[in-house]
Design an enzyme around this catalytic site. Sequence first.
Site, PDB file in Angstrom:
ATOM      1  N   CYS A  94       0.791  -1.518  -0.187  1.00  0.00           N
ATOM      2  CA  CYS A  94      -0.287   0.228   0.195  1.00  0.00           C
ATOM      3  C   CYS A  94       1.195   0.874  -0.195  1.00  0.00           C
ATOM      4  CB  CYS A  94      -0.624   0.206   1.136  1.00  0.00           C
ATOM      5  SG  CYS A  94      -2.209  -1.151   1.624  1.00  0.00           S
ATOM      6  N   ARG A 128       3.811  -0.206  -5.028  1.00  0.00           N
ATOM      7  CA  ARG A 128       3.611  -1.133  -3.609  1.00  0.00           C
ATOM      8  C   ARG A 128       2.321  -1.871  -3.470  1.00  0.00           C
ATOM      9  NH1 ARG A 128       6.423   1.435   0.728  1.00  0.00           N
ATOM     10  NH2 ARG A 128       5.713   0.556   2.057  1.00  0.00           N
ATOM     11  N   TRP A 156      -3.213  -2.820  -1.587  1.00  0.00           N
ATOM     12  CA  TRP A 156      -2.599  -3.847  -1.716  1.00  0.00           C
ATOM     13  C   TRP A 156      -3.027  -4.550  -0.563  1.00  0.00           C
ATOM     14  CZ3 TRP A 156      -0.567  -8.113   1.118  1.00  0.00           C
ATOM     15  CH2 TRP A 156      -0.048  -9.494  -0.003  1.00  0.00           C
ATOM     16  N   ASN A 164      -1.379   2.413   5.655  1.00  0.00           N
ATOM     17  CA  ASN A 164      -0.856   1.296   4.964  1.00  0.00           C
ATOM     18  C   ASN A 164      -0.765   0.986   6.532  1.00  0.00           C
ATOM     19  OD1 ASN A 164       1.118  -0.434   4.075  1.00  0.00           O
ATOM     20  ND2 ASN A 164       2.765   1.386   4.427  1.00  0.00           N
ATOM     21  N   GLY A 165      -0.679  -0.955   6.482  1.00  0.00           N
ATOM     22  CA  GLY A 165      -0.023  -1.581   7.262  1.00  0.00           C
ATOM     23  C   GLY A 165      -1.392  -2.610   7.640  1.00  0.00           C
ATOM     24  N   GLU A 221      17.520 -17.334  -8.206  1.00  0.00           N
ATOM     25  CA  GLU A 221      17.205 -15.958  -8.178  1.00  0.00           C
ATOM     26  C   GLU A 221      16.948 -15.790  -9.854  1.00  0.00           C
ATOM     27  OE1 GLU A 221      16.940 -13.714  -7.097  1.00  0.00           O
ATOM     28  OE2 GLU A 221      16.588 -11.706  -7.878  1.00  0.00           O
ATOM     29  N   LYS A 271      13.028 -14.906 -10.877  1.00  0.00           N
ATOM     30  CA  LYS A 271      12.616 -13.801 -12.132  1.00  0.00           C
ATOM     31  C   LYS A 271      11.410 -14.206 -12.534  1.00  0.00           C
ATOM     32  CE  LYS A 271      13.187 -11.130 -10.493  1.00  0.00           C
ATOM     33  NZ  LYS A 271      14.681 -10.686  -8.866  1.00  0.00           N
ATOM     34  N   GLU A 292       8.063 -14.653 -11.357  1.00  0.00           N
ATOM     35  CA  GLU A 292       7.477 -13.173 -10.691  1.00  0.00           C
ATOM     36  C   GLU A 292       7.021 -13.101 -11.704  1.00  0.00           C
ATOM     37  OE1 GLU A 292       9.151 -10.934  -8.090  1.00  0.00           O
ATOM     38  OE2 GLU A 292      11.438 -11.180  -8.493  1.00  0.00           O
ATOM     39  N   HIS A 322      18.121 -36.244  -7.816  1.00  0.00           N
ATOM     40  CA  HIS A 322      17.814 -36.216  -6.517  1.00  0.00           C
ATOM     41  C   HIS A 322      15.573 -35.936  -6.556  1.00  0.00           C
ATOM     42  CE1 HIS A 322      20.808 -37.688  -4.464  1.00  0.00           C
ATOM     43  NE2 HIS A 322      21.660 -36.394  -5.136  1.00  0.00           N
ATOM     44  N   LYS A 328       6.476  -4.234  -3.645  1.00  0.00           N
ATOM     45  CA  LYS A 328       7.364  -4.016  -4.080  1.00  0.00           C
ATOM     46  C   LYS A 328       8.288  -4.331  -2.455  1.00  0.00           C
ATOM     47  CE  LYS A 328      11.212  -2.257  -5.779  1.00  0.00           C
ATOM     48  NZ  LYS A 328      12.270  -4.041  -6.578  1.00  0.00           N
TER      49      LYS A 328
HETATM   50  C1  AGP Z   1      12.353 -10.159  -5.620  1.00  0.00           C
HETATM   51  O1  AGP Z   1      12.281  -9.970  -7.244  1.00  0.00           O
HETATM   52  C2  AGP Z   1      11.170  -9.344  -5.031  1.00  0.00           C
HETATM   53  N1  AGP Z   1       9.359  -8.675  -5.585  1.00  0.00           N
HETATM   54  C3  AGP Z   1      11.318 -10.267  -3.317  1.00  0.00           C
HETATM   55  O2  AGP Z   1      11.278 -10.964  -3.323  1.00  0.00           O
HETATM   56  C4  AGP Z   1      12.072  -8.718  -3.119  1.00  0.00           C
HETATM   57  O3  AGP Z   1      12.910  -9.386  -2.718  1.00  0.00           O
HETATM   58  C5  AGP Z   1      11.708  -9.179  -1.293  1.00  0.00           C
HETATM   59  O4  AGP Z   1      10.163  -9.249  -0.808  1.00  0.00           O
HETATM   60  C6  AGP Z   1      12.630  -8.650  -0.078  1.00  0.00           C
HETATM   61  O5  AGP Z   1      12.233  -7.141  -0.759  1.00  0.00           O
HETATM   62  P1  AGP Z   1      13.376  -6.117   0.330  1.00  0.00           P
HETATM   63  O6  AGP Z   1      14.935  -6.817  -0.308  1.00  0.00           O
HETATM   64  O7  AGP Z   1      12.616  -5.154   0.116  1.00  0.00           O
HETATM   65  O8  AGP Z   1      13.154  -6.446   1.986  1.00  0.00           O
END
Ligand code: AGP
Length: 614
Positions: free
Chosen positions: A2, A27, A74, A100-101, A487, A491, A494, A510, A609
């Site tokens: 949010c 956000r 969000w 927000n929260g 990673e 990527k 997501e 395995h 984000k």
């Molecule tokens: C990565 O592409 C993400 N969208 C997500 O995993 C992110 O890295 C994670 O939420 C951690 O965020 P931060 O680094 O702001 O703590």
Amino acid sequence: MCGIVAYVGNREAYPILIKGLKRLEYRGYDSSGVALINSGNLNLYKKQGKVIELEKFAEGKNISSTIGIGHTRWATHGPPNDKNAHPHYSGSEELAIIHNGIIENYASLKAELTQRGHSFTSDTDTEVLIHLIEDIQNNTKVELVEAVRIALNEVIGAYAIVILSKDDPNTMIAAKKSSPLVIGVGKDDDYFVASDATPIVEYTKDVVYLDDEQIAVIKKGDPLRMMDIKNQEVTPYIQELEVQLEAIEKGGYDHFMLKEIYEQPTSIKNSMRGRIDVNKGVVSLGGIRDYEQKIINANRIIIVACGTSWHAGLVGEYLFEDLTRIPVEVEYASEFRYRNPIINENDVVIAISQSGETADTLAAIKLAKDKGATIIGICNVVGSTISRETHCGSYTHAGPEIGVASTKAFTSQVTVLSLMALSIAHKKGTVSDSKYRQILAELDAIPTKVEEMLKSDSQITHISDLFKGATNFLYLGRGYNFPVALEGALKLKEISYIHAEGYPAAEMKHGPIALIDEEMPIVVIATKHGNYEKVVSNIEEVKARNGKIIAIVTEGDTEVKAIADHVIEVPATDDCLSPLLTSIPLQLLSYHIAVMRGCHVDQPRNLAKSVTVE
Ligand code: AGP
């Protein structure tokens, strides 16, 4: 999660709010809304979907006002629809709130308020809070800020809030706990409020970051008045923002993600700027200098993080153990905090977070701090909560990362971890002088090599086109490149919504090998390092089952080229720095596949984000 934005002053509030909401859309983008006071009325305009939907909805309506609050959501409590969109009215519709929260005890508060005759129009916890505030105001006849203060003492959870009152078109009340809030002090007796500085930087560089449990009375033309929820007066501390406007705009790129991928030669350089002198063989991280001895003497290092930052933490584990010989554990912050971990005073905890606001990472460091550990932060956002909660730390200086998929933040985190590990190892004597200088020189050359790497973009676009229809991907890597495999898979899933798994290459036998058939693309990081021959064998195993290999290889490689379906070359570097290069083609691969599949790259579905809820 949010985003909130607010304005009071002499300008038109609505355009400021809309522009701010667009900057904060990363956000959350389930719904958005604004509240404005015009012609003596407190009006709400809100709509499910992105900010553009709100703009369409507000078109032709009376939106002229010099005070207003805005929110991009969000969803946590209640589905993403118009009625759950913020702002929310109090019962009398004389107050409006953005939040927000999460108010954790909202259900019991709601039950009490319902008994007292309140009725609610949404499913949100936020509406309960504004009803509670009004209820207190009605029962005690105190001024609004006092009612807010009393209510916040009854609330359990996290909040960054801004409240408007129909009776006072010149004043906003803001408060925060565990969710970020920054106030911009304008040049024309005006004020801006936002979840981060991006909606503010265009208007002023003077900002005040609220600390937890602080409340601000923000009145046009008056100095800022602040107190905490115990009613102790607080003197506002005005800081100057470093962020530039260009850094938060797309600058000709189609997406922020692509811009951020292309910024990596610069962002990595910025992570090193002023911190290394290759000729003199010096690494100097000012932010941790006072705690270096503590790290050298540490029994162990615990790295806590989430998502991509956790993957950077895994690279950190290899770096620190390899170079400093200090045992390292890498923990998902969300697991660490709930499993009664054993922590003592000789432990050093490194918290990695791009945003510096991730709720689980923040809670993990608070727990470790209470148990006496030394906490080091590696954050990107200057002034963020995590950076302020740590004993010391180093900013990554990657610049604002707006795309929800983290790219340049990852490589900057790995750069800072490399610098830390090198510096400690050299001081501890666990790395020879020649090896130390060799890695330093290699690190210094990384930005140029990333630049070179980016020239493969058109080749990667071609490969993306061939595999854009796949439904599953496997990513394999060993050693330093095992976290890169994780990673790469994160990527892809997501932003393109293709199922992808990352594995240590040897683990394939395995279980995951059962998935392999002629439809399955397997991305293998097969650079010429320690386990190269073993990775080559893993590729042979995949080929024997007709899997399609996309290999990331060191420039000039011939062995893998002979057996892989596609190869992407990266410049040679030291094993421990290879993630800084091998991660780049994987970012581009997921970017292009997502674009080709018509996905919303910068704002993938269901994600935000900054994850400020647990
Ligand atoms: C990565 O592409 C993400 N969208 C997500 O995993 C992110 O890295 C994670 O939420 C951690 O965020 P931060 O680094 O702001 O703590």
